[in-house]
Design a protein around this motif. Structure first.
Motif, PDB file in Angstrom:
ATOM      1  N   PHE A 143      44.549  51.356  51.973  1.00 18.80           N
ATOM      2  CA  PHE A 143      43.432  51.743  50.871  1.00 18.80           C
ATOM      3  C   PHE A 143      43.557  50.966  49.671  1.00 18.80           C
ATOM      4  CE2 PHE A 143      42.123  54.758  47.478  1.00 18.80           C
ATOM      5  CZ  PHE A 143      40.843  54.364  47.830  1.00 18.80           C
ATOM      6  N   LEU A 144      44.755  51.198  48.875  1.00 15.17           N
ATOM      7  CA  LEU A 144      44.841  50.630  47.665  1.00 15.17           C
ATOM      8  C   LEU A 144      44.892  48.761  47.594  1.00 15.17           C
ATOM      9  CD1 LEU A 144      47.828  52.719  46.457  1.00 15.17           C
ATOM     10  CD2 LEU A 144      45.467  52.846  45.707  1.00 15.17           C
ATOM     11  N   LEU A 145      45.277  48.494  48.877  1.00 14.83           N
ATOM     12  CA  LEU A 145      45.400  47.055  49.200  1.00 14.83           C
ATOM     13  C   LEU A 145      44.194  46.500  49.315  1.00 14.83           C
ATOM     14  CD1 LEU A 145      46.933  44.495  49.288  1.00 14.83           C
ATOM     15  CD2 LEU A 145      47.456  45.021  52.002  1.00 14.83           C
ATOM     16  N   ILE A 146      43.156  47.217  50.451  1.00 20.34           N
ATOM     17  CA  ILE A 146      42.114  46.461  50.550  1.00 20.34           C
ATOM     18  C   ILE A 146      41.111  46.658  49.236  1.00 20.34           C
ATOM     19  CG2 ILE A 146      39.689  47.207  51.601  1.00 20.34           C
ATOM     20  CD1 ILE A 146      41.528  46.092  53.406  1.00 20.34           C
ATOM     21  N   MET A 147      41.375  47.530  48.477  1.00 22.23           N
ATOM     22  CA  MET A 147      40.695  47.427  47.177  1.00 22.23           C
ATOM     23  C   MET A 147      41.075  46.354  46.132  1.00 22.23           C
ATOM     24  SD  MET A 147      40.395  51.339  45.386  1.00 22.23           S
ATOM     25  CE  MET A 147      42.271  51.617  45.458  1.00 22.23           C
ATOM     26  N   ALA A 148      42.144  46.086  45.981  1.00 16.73           N
ATOM     27  CA  ALA A 148      42.678  44.929  45.467  1.00 16.73           C
ATOM     28  C   ALA A 148      42.198  43.580  46.196  1.00 16.73           C
ATOM     29  CB  ALA A 148      44.346  44.887  45.478  1.00 16.73           C
ATOM     30  N   ALA A 149      42.267  43.484  47.391  1.00 16.49           N
ATOM     31  CA  ALA A 149      41.888  42.204  48.056  1.00 16.49           C
ATOM     32  C   ALA A 149      40.480  41.729  47.991  1.00 16.49           C
ATOM     33  CB  ALA A 149      42.283  42.311  49.380  1.00 16.49           C
ATOM     34  N   PHE A 150      39.547  42.768  47.873  1.00 14.26           N
ATOM     35  CA  PHE A 150      38.331  42.774  47.890  1.00 14.26           C
ATOM     36  C   PHE A 150      37.827  42.900  46.503  1.00 14.26           C
ATOM     37  CE2 PHE A 150      39.172  43.080  52.300  1.00 14.26           C
ATOM     38  CZ  PHE A 150      38.655  41.974  52.799  1.00 14.26           C
ATOM     39  N   MET A 151      38.398  43.169  45.316  1.00 10.56           N
ATOM     40  CA  MET A 151      37.873  43.449  44.148  1.00 10.56           C
ATOM     41  C   MET A 151      37.348  42.386  43.392  1.00 10.56           C
ATOM     42  SD  MET A 151      37.305  46.206  42.457  1.00 10.56           S
ATOM     43  CE  MET A 151      38.772  47.502  42.970  1.00 10.56           C
ATOM     44  N   ILE A 152      37.840  41.032  43.525  1.00  8.34           N
ATOM     45  CA  ILE A 152      37.271  40.048  43.004  1.00  8.34           C
ATOM     46  C   ILE A 152      36.003  39.453  43.671  1.00  8.34           C
ATOM     47  CG2 ILE A 152      37.847  37.319  42.618  1.00  8.34           C
ATOM     48  CD1 ILE A 152      40.736  38.079  42.325  1.00  8.34           C
ATOM     49  N   PRO A 153      35.908  39.168  45.021  1.00  9.30           N
ATOM     50  CA  PRO A 153      34.667  39.289  45.656  1.00  9.30           C
ATOM     51  C   PRO A 153      33.474  40.131  45.271  1.00  9.30           C
ATOM     52  CG  PRO A 153      36.230  39.101  47.416  1.00  9.30           C
ATOM     53  CD  PRO A 153      36.912  39.508  45.865  1.00  9.30           C
ATOM     54  N   GLY A 154      33.997  41.478  45.157  1.00 11.24           N
ATOM     55  CA  GLY A 154      33.033  42.645  44.691  1.00 11.24           C
ATOM     56  C   GLY A 154      32.419  42.319  43.248  1.00 11.24           C
ATOM     57  N   GLY A 155      33.366  41.749  42.389  1.00 11.52           N
ATOM     58  CA  GLY A 155      32.766  41.296  41.079  1.00 11.52           C
ATOM     59  C   GLY A 155      31.809  40.311  41.259  1.00 11.52           C
ATOM     60  N   THR A 156      32.188  39.237  41.943  1.00 11.06           N
ATOM     61  CA  THR A 156      31.225  38.178  42.172  1.00 11.06           C
ATOM     62  C   THR A 156      29.833  38.327  42.745  1.00 11.06           C
ATOM     63  OG1 THR A 156      33.002  36.798  42.358  1.00 11.06           O
ATOM     64  CG2 THR A 156      31.046  35.678  43.063  1.00 11.06           C
TER      65      THR A 156
END
Length: 443
Positions: free
Chosen positions: A45-58
């Motif tokens: 759960f924490l890793l999925i958040m980290a992995a897709f947080m940059i795309p989420g910001g874009t």
């Protein structure tokens, strides 16, 4: 009225990362899995958040902050409902780890972008970040208490129903949010960068998780993850030089102040989630405490974090951000030392209070200034990118904290492994203290 849904969103996402710590025994028994199975679920759960947080910001720049925020809420809510009815560990991982993780990655960057652009003055922004980070910190620190209470009175599944209800409330409240910056549909989206960055982070954390099974495999995955991340940065650099729009422009790492702020953010959340997982596992596995007893013991950390986070505005007026971050690390590291010194096999529950209180106060003191240091280092046009990077670094710290602590506990079962895990976290905290020392002295 804007801050209420934003702060609640940060609260529930942080709550999701820590409340499962007190459900280890209940979930393991109900789903016929092990402590390691629950740890893997939390870490993914924490890793999925980290992995897709940059795309989420874009994506916020392309489709708008409010739309991404509300879409993330819907995805998160669907994951919470699936988790509540999951018949096995696989369904729990799909609902909690994947859907809630992706939903969080979509909704969290807009929270910090909106707070940044709506509150341009430093003190006002500190107040906004203070409220949001206080709710996030309370969600992480109070997750064990609230989750333990719900689990003891109802069941662990009811904790996910609680999350779904809070998400529904946020969706209703978010109707009043206005997006001050119009979306730009012409903005490019670097799909290749998304794949490389996500793959690199997943390989890196998976390598840490595999350390208790095979050191050779773990090192191989960590090295491979580092190489993929290097490939990602080289690709992004080439695209930036050619005039394109990479997922993450390497130029953001040329700001020394932001780099130091990101380092402190990463280690703060590593300490928070690593300590929470280690202490919760110790209380349940070694001491045999149930969910509510474990949650009550964490109240000291919750109160310390809440009080110090809510004082962020007042502290920002009186002390430099460097001072607050440095003091925060000193308190958190000292708190771990007090915890190790006072807790023994024969000590009572009260022995946990001083150490957890110091850890909570220390983390609360520095969470807001670290975010402010990073976000304020860039202009409005770069807020989507830096917000995604900032939350990615924080969530990567959370996943690393759980992964490192969990790996030590699984690799060498026994009371001594908990001491080793906490000592390791304290040593990593010293690195964060070193980064804080190099921050500039001015306000």
């Amino acid at each position: 009225m804007v801050l209420i849904p934003l702060a609640l969103a940060q609260f529930i996402c942080s709550f999701a990362g820590s409340n499962m710590n007190v459900m280890i025994n209940d979930i393991s028994a109900d789903l016929h899995t092990s402590v390691q199975g629950v740890q893997v679920t939390i870490t993914i759960f924490l890793l999925i958040m980290a992995a897709f947080m940059i795309p989420g910001g874009t994506l916020t720049e392309r489709y708008g902050r409010k739309r991404c925020f509300r879409t993330g809420l819907v995805v998160y809510g669907a994951g919470a409902v699936l988790s509540a009815v999951s018949p096995g560990l696989g369904a729990l991982i799909l609902g909690n780890s994947i859907l809630e993780g992706i939903g969080t990655a979509m909704l969290i960057p807009p929270v910090y972008i909106l707070a940044t652009v709506l509150f341009p003055e430093v003190t006002a922004r500190a107040r906004a970040f203070g409220v949001i980070m206080a709710m996030g910190g309370v969600g992480a620190a109070a997750g064990p208490l609230i989750g333990g209470l719900i689990t003891s009175v109802f069941s662990w599944r009811a904790a996910f129903v609680f999350q779904a209800l809070v998400i529904a409330l946020i969706i209703l409240l978010s109707r009043r949010i206005t997006d001050p910056i119009p979306p730009d549909r012409t903005r490019a989206f670097d799909i290749g960068g998304v794949v490389l960055s996500a793959a690199g982070l997943i390989l890196l954390v998976t390598g840490i998780l595999m350390a208790d099974n095979s050191i050779a495999l773990a090192l191989g995955l960590i090295v491979l993850g580092a190489l993929v991340l290097l490939w990602f940065f080289r690709s992004a650099s080439a695209k930036e030089k050619a005039g394109g729009e990479p997922l993450l422009a390497p130029s953001v790492f040329r700001v020394r102040l932001a780099n130091l702020g990101l380092a402190t953010q990463n280690i703060q959340w590593l300490l928070l989630m690593g300590t929470s997982f280690t202490v919760a596992a110790y209380l349940q596995v070694v001491r045999g405490y149930n969910a509510i007893e474990t949650g009550v013991i964490f109240t000291a950390a919750t109160l310390g974090l809440l009080v110090s986070s809510l004082a962020a505005e007042r502290l920002a007026k009186r002390r430099a951000q460097k001072t607050l971050i440095t003091v925060g690390f000193v308190l958190a590291i000292a708190g771990i030392g007090v915890l190790l010194a006072m807790v023994s096999d024969t000590s009572g529950p009260w022995a946990f209070t001083p150490g957890l209180l110091m850890i909570g106060v220390g983390l609360g003191v520095m969470l807001t200034p670290s975010v402010n240091v990073v976000q304020s280092s860039f202009g409005e046009e770069e807020q989507g990118e830096i917000s995604g990077l900032s939350r990615c670094v924080s969530n990567l710290g959370s996943s690393l904290g759980t992964a490192i602590a969990g790996t030590i506990l699984v690799a060498a079962p026994g009371p001594g492994s908990y001491t080793a895990a906490m000592a390791t976290l304290a040593a990593i905290g010293l690195i964060g203290l070193g980064a804080a020392v190099f921050l500039p002295a001015q306000q």
